[in-house]
Scaffold this motif. Structure first.
Motif, short mmCIF file in Angstrom:
data_model
loop_
_atom_site.label_atom_id
_atom_site.label_comp_id
_atom_site.label_asym_id
_atom_site.label_seq_id
_atom_site.Cartn_x
_atom_site.Cartn_y
_atom_site.Cartn_z
N ASN A 33 0.94 -0.94 -0.21
CA ASN A 33 -0.17 0.13 0.12
C ASN A 33 1.52 1.40 0.11
OD1 ASN A 33 -2.26 -2.07 -0.24
ND2 ASN A 33 -2.14 -1.65 2.59
N VAL A 34 0.94 1.96 -1.08
CA VAL A 34 2.28 3.12 -0.80
C VAL A 34 0.91 4.08 -0.95
CG1 VAL A 34 3.90 1.89 -2.20
CG2 VAL A 34 1.62 3.16 -3.30
N HIS A 35 1.43 5.64 -0.78
CA HIS A 35 0.97 6.77 -1.12
C HIS A 35 1.95 7.97 -1.71
CE1 HIS A 35 -2.67 5.38 1.32
NE2 HIS A 35 -2.15 5.07 2.07
N VAL A 36 1.37 8.86 -2.23
CA VAL A 36 2.97 9.71 -2.83
C VAL A 36 2.48 10.85 -2.70
CG1 VAL A 36 4.30 10.23 -5.04
CG2 VAL A 36 3.79 8.28 -4.17
N ALA A 37 3.12 11.87 -1.86
CA ALA A 37 2.11 13.46 -2.71
C ALA A 37 4.21 13.85 -2.95
CB ALA A 37 2.24 13.68 -0.70
N THR A 38 3.20 15.06 -4.35
CA THR A 38 4.18 15.78 -5.28
C THR A 38 3.61 17.80 -4.57
OG1 THR A 38 3.75 13.82 -6.67
CG2 THR A 38 4.70 15.84 -7.14
N VAL A 39 5.16 17.69 -4.85
CA VAL A 39 4.77 19.55 -4.57
C VAL A 39 5.32 20.10 -5.52
CG1 VAL A 39 5.30 21.55 -2.26
CG2 VAL A 39 4.94 18.44 -1.87
N ASP A 40 4.60 21.01 -6.47
CA ASP A 40 5.00 21.78 -6.94
C ASP A 40 5.77 23.18 -6.32
OD1 ASP A 40 6.56 22.65 -9.91
OD2 ASP A 40 4.82 21.73 -10.87
N PRO A 41 6.91 23.72 -6.76
CA PRO A 41 7.08 24.45 -5.72
C PRO A 41 6.91 25.61 -7.20
CG PRO A 41 9.12 23.89 -6.64
CD PRO A 41 7.77 21.89 -6.46
N ARG A 42 6.78 25.48 -8.55
CA ARG A 42 6.30 26.52 -9.17
C ARG A 42 4.59 26.78 -8.93
NH1 ARG A 42 8.12 23.55 -14.36
NH2 ARG A 42 7.01 22.16 -13.33
N LEU B 297 8.64 15.32 -4.05
CA LEU B 297 8.01 13.85 -3.38
C LEU B 297 8.74 13.12 -2.53
CD1 LEU B 297 9.40 11.98 -6.91
CD2 LEU B 297 7.58 12.96 -6.60
N LEU B 298 6.84 13.04 -1.82
CA LEU B 298 6.98 12.41 -0.13
C LEU B 298 6.36 10.73 -0.32
CD1 LEU B 298 6.38 15.47 1.73
CD2 LEU B 298 8.55 14.34 1.10
N ALA B 299 7.09 9.82 -0.77
CA ALA B 299 6.47 8.80 -0.44
C ALA B 299 6.01 8.03 0.76
CB ALA B 299 7.14 7.86 -0.99
N THR B 300 5.02 7.58 1.22
CA THR B 300 5.08 6.10 2.00
C THR B 300 4.90 4.48 1.70
OG1 THR B 300 3.19 6.30 3.46
CG2 THR B 300 4.71 7.64 3.93
N VAL B 301 5.40 3.70 1.98
CA VAL B 301 4.35 2.53 1.61
C VAL B 301 4.40 1.69 3.28
CG1 VAL B 301 6.46 1.84 1.61
CG2 VAL B 301 5.06 0.00 0.70
N ALA C 30 14.17 2.51 -3.53
CA ALA C 30 14.86 3.24 -4.90
C ALA C 30 14.04 2.43 -5.96
CB ALA C 30 16.43 2.45 -5.00
N ALA C 31 14.05 1.69 -6.66
CA ALA C 31 13.25 1.11 -7.75
C ALA C 31 11.83 2.12 -7.96
CB ALA C 31 13.19 0.14 -7.57
N PHE C 32 11.14 1.59 -6.70
CA PHE C 32 9.93 2.44 -6.53
C PHE C 32 10.13 4.46 -7.41
CE2 PHE C 32 6.80 4.35 -3.81
CZ PHE C 32 5.50 4.30 -4.51
N MET C 33 10.66 4.42 -5.82
CA MET C 33 10.96 6.42 -5.61
C MET C 33 12.24 6.27 -7.48
SD MET C 33 10.30 7.88 -3.67
CE MET C 33 10.74 9.76 -3.37
N ARG C 34 12.40 6.01 -8.00
CA ARG C 34 13.02 6.10 -9.68
C ARG C 34 12.00 6.46 -10.22
NH1 ARG C 34 15.45 3.43 -14.07
NH2 ARG C 34 16.53 4.64 -15.28
N SER C 35 11.24 4.50 -10.20
CA SER C 35 9.36 5.00 -10.96
C SER C 35 9.07 6.55 -10.93
CB SER C 35 9.02 3.70 -10.85
OG SER C 35 8.40 4.09 -9.78
N LEU C 36 9.19 6.84 -9.86
CA LEU C 36 8.51 8.45 -9.92
C LEU C 36 8.43 9.18 -10.69
CD1 LEU C 36 7.00 7.74 -5.92
CD2 LEU C 36 5.61 7.04 -8.08
N GLY C 37 10.19 9.29 -10.96
CA GLY C 37 10.96 10.08 -12.14
C GLY C 37 11.51 11.10 -10.59
#
Length: 541
Positions: A183-192, A467-471, A488-495
């Protein structure tokens, strides 16, 4: 409240990758669904490979996505693992490890068969860390496959009675087979786009513990996650204090445990980067100077090691407390606990750096003031050079591995943990250098690093987005977590072009609008932690 977005029927989508069927179950909360590509073939990385995410826009420039990864090829079960004799690399003491040498495994399997058991020998390979051996790590010996933990424990009693040391394990935590559920959650914050701020914060008290969600509620946070490692036992220092580098609103609140990964949150989140950082604190009295080796911790106790003068090691070692007999420690007025007592001396400085009192250790840090405590030669230095009325200068420097100074202002914060996961767009896990594994000692942190655990991770993508992620892990809600390599693979897959591992296990938590959205693994519920990362809305006025 997030629940108003939840749909009653979850969706399921089956993907084919590397010949295995991967079922991805979304669990409600759908405002929109997105798809992104991934180039790796591991289960963790497939989270971003045509996955249907549940997506919530919390504020302009802030999104939270959630998904459940389920691999239909996984067949986890409870099993008995026979422990191998090992030697602790720091103490030299005899201990036990879940993995031993192939020759030990073969000999032990033969002994087990002679005793009437039916063991199996499983080869274990090193994860692809950047600084550990490649190929075979060793072998483990296991017996049976059981539907319940209770059944496995009952069977293990017979093996133990035959003279073998045993442990009962869930094979879903093994890196050698796919995870059944994550079970994963990902928060993305765009400073622009985002007009608020991002902070790494102790919530005003460097020696206090609070849950991530309670800090989120108190600060009015949009998104919050737990951050760095911290002291959890009185035997290791003051509970709640950070065990690694910490900067809160431009002020150094804890020193680095060697050169370890850190998330630098500059300009309130406008500029975020990941780097290995070190820190130094210099105390000057006229031409005389002395290095401080700690900030806001008990003199002589160095959680996670990594400081000069510490024994048994000056290198960073995860979840290890090193000791020192000669050192100076600085305390800030954000140290909210009584000052440590004991042998040595201390001086109290006012806001201008002038000594207002000198003597025995203890008391509290005055508002706007600073306290210096010394033991051993550092105590003698304070007595000789810091009498009442003298001005003392204390300077602090944080540097990256390139030697560049990290400038810190009120809008800057730093949280740290270990290890680095992604560097320059490539998976790059310096597990040995950052002290989370020891190639010579397979008893040390094997499960922490190489098996699946709850994880909190942070990174930056090519567009400068945080990117802030939890599993979730430890089967909380059925989720088995990730290994460091999977993370590491998960974070890379998120970009992520750069990413690091933050504190995990029972500390892993994500709150959205003050409400906990993940499922922590501790039986007692959400754990109180030392510091957090909070995404804060723009304040009126």
């Amino acid at each position: 409240m997030m629940r108003r977005y939840i749909r009653s029927a979850p969706r399921a989508r089956v993907l084919m990758s590397g010949g295995a069927a991967l079922a991805v179950l979304t669990t409600g909360g759908i405002v929109a669904t997105t798809q992104v590509a991934a180039s790796t073939s591991t289960t963790a990385a497939r989270a971003a490979d045509a996955v249907e995410w549940t997506t919530r826009t919390v504020a302009p420039g802030v999104q939270v996505r959630s998904a459940t990864l389920a691999d239909t090829t996984a067949e986890p079960a409870w099993t008995i693992t026979v422990q191998a004799p090992a030697t602790g690399h720091l103490t030299g003491a005899a201990t036990w490890a879940p993995v031993g040498t192939p020759s030990w495994a073969d000999a032990t399997a033969k002994q087990l068969r002679a005793a009437g058991f039916r063991p199996r020998v499983e080869k274990v390979r090193w994860p692809r860390y950047t600084d550990t051996p490649r190929g075979t790590m060793g072998a483990r010996v296991r017996i049976g496959s059981y539907a319940t933990q209770a059944d496995a424990r009952t069977a293990a009693q017979e093996v133990t009675a035959a003279g073998f040391r045993t442990a009962v394990d869930w094979t879903g935590y093994d890196a050698e087979q796919p995870a059944g559920r994550q079970n994963v959650h990902v928060a993305t914050v765009d400073p622009r786009v985002f007009k608020g701020t991002v902070e790494g914060t102790h919530d005003g008290d460097a020696a206090d513990r609070a849950t991530t969600s309670s800090v989120a509620v108190g600060t009015g946070s949009l998104v919050g996650v737990n951050a760095g490692f911290f002291v959890t036992s009185d035997a290791d220092g003051v509970q709640g204090t950070t065990a690694g580098l910490s900067v809160d609103r431009g002020r150094l609140e804890s020193m680095a445990a060697g050169s370890r990964a850190a998330l630098i949150i500059g300009d309130g989140g406008r500029h975020v980067r990941v780097a290995d950082l070190t820190s130094s604190v210099t105390v000057r009295a006229g031409v005389a100077r002395h290095q401080a080796q700690g900030v806001n911790r008990v003199p002589g106790l160095i959680r996670n090691c990594g400081r000069p003068g510490g024994t048994p090691s000056v290198r960073p070692w995860q979840d290890t407390t090193c000791r020192a007999t000669d050192e100076m420690v600085k305390f800030t007025d954000r140290f909210g606990a009584p000052l440590p007592t004991g042998e040595g001396s201390q001086v109290v400085l006012d806001g201008a750096g002038r000594v207002v009192s000198a003597g025995a250790r203890g008391g509290t840090v005055p508002a706007g003031g600073t306290v210096l405590q010394g033991i051993g030669s550092a105590a003698r230095w304070l007595t000789a050079h810091a009498p009442t009325g003298r001005r003392i200068d204390v300077s602090e420097v944080v540097r990256d591995t390139e030697g560049r100074r990290v400038r810190l202002d009120r809008d800057d914060s730093v949280v740290s943990a270990a290890p680095t996961l992604v560097r320059d767009g490539r998976i790059s896990i310096d597990a040995a250098a950052e002290g989370v594994v020891a190639p010579s000692d397979l008893s040390y942190n094997y499960a922490w690093a190489n098996a699946r655990q709850p994880r909190t991770m942070a990174g930056v993508d090519a567009r400068g987005r945080l990117l802030l992620a939890t599993v979730d892990g430890r089967r909380s809600g059925g989720s088995e977590g990730m290994t460091l390599q999977e993370g590491a693979a998960f974070m890379r897959s998120l970009g992520a072009v750069d990413a690091l591992n933050l504190d995990g296990g029972g500390s892993t938590a994500m709150a959205v609008d003050g409400e906990l959205v993940n499922r922590p693994s501790d039986a007692a519920g959400e754990r109180a932690v030392g510091d957090t990362i909070q995404v804060l809305p723009r304040r009126a006025g």
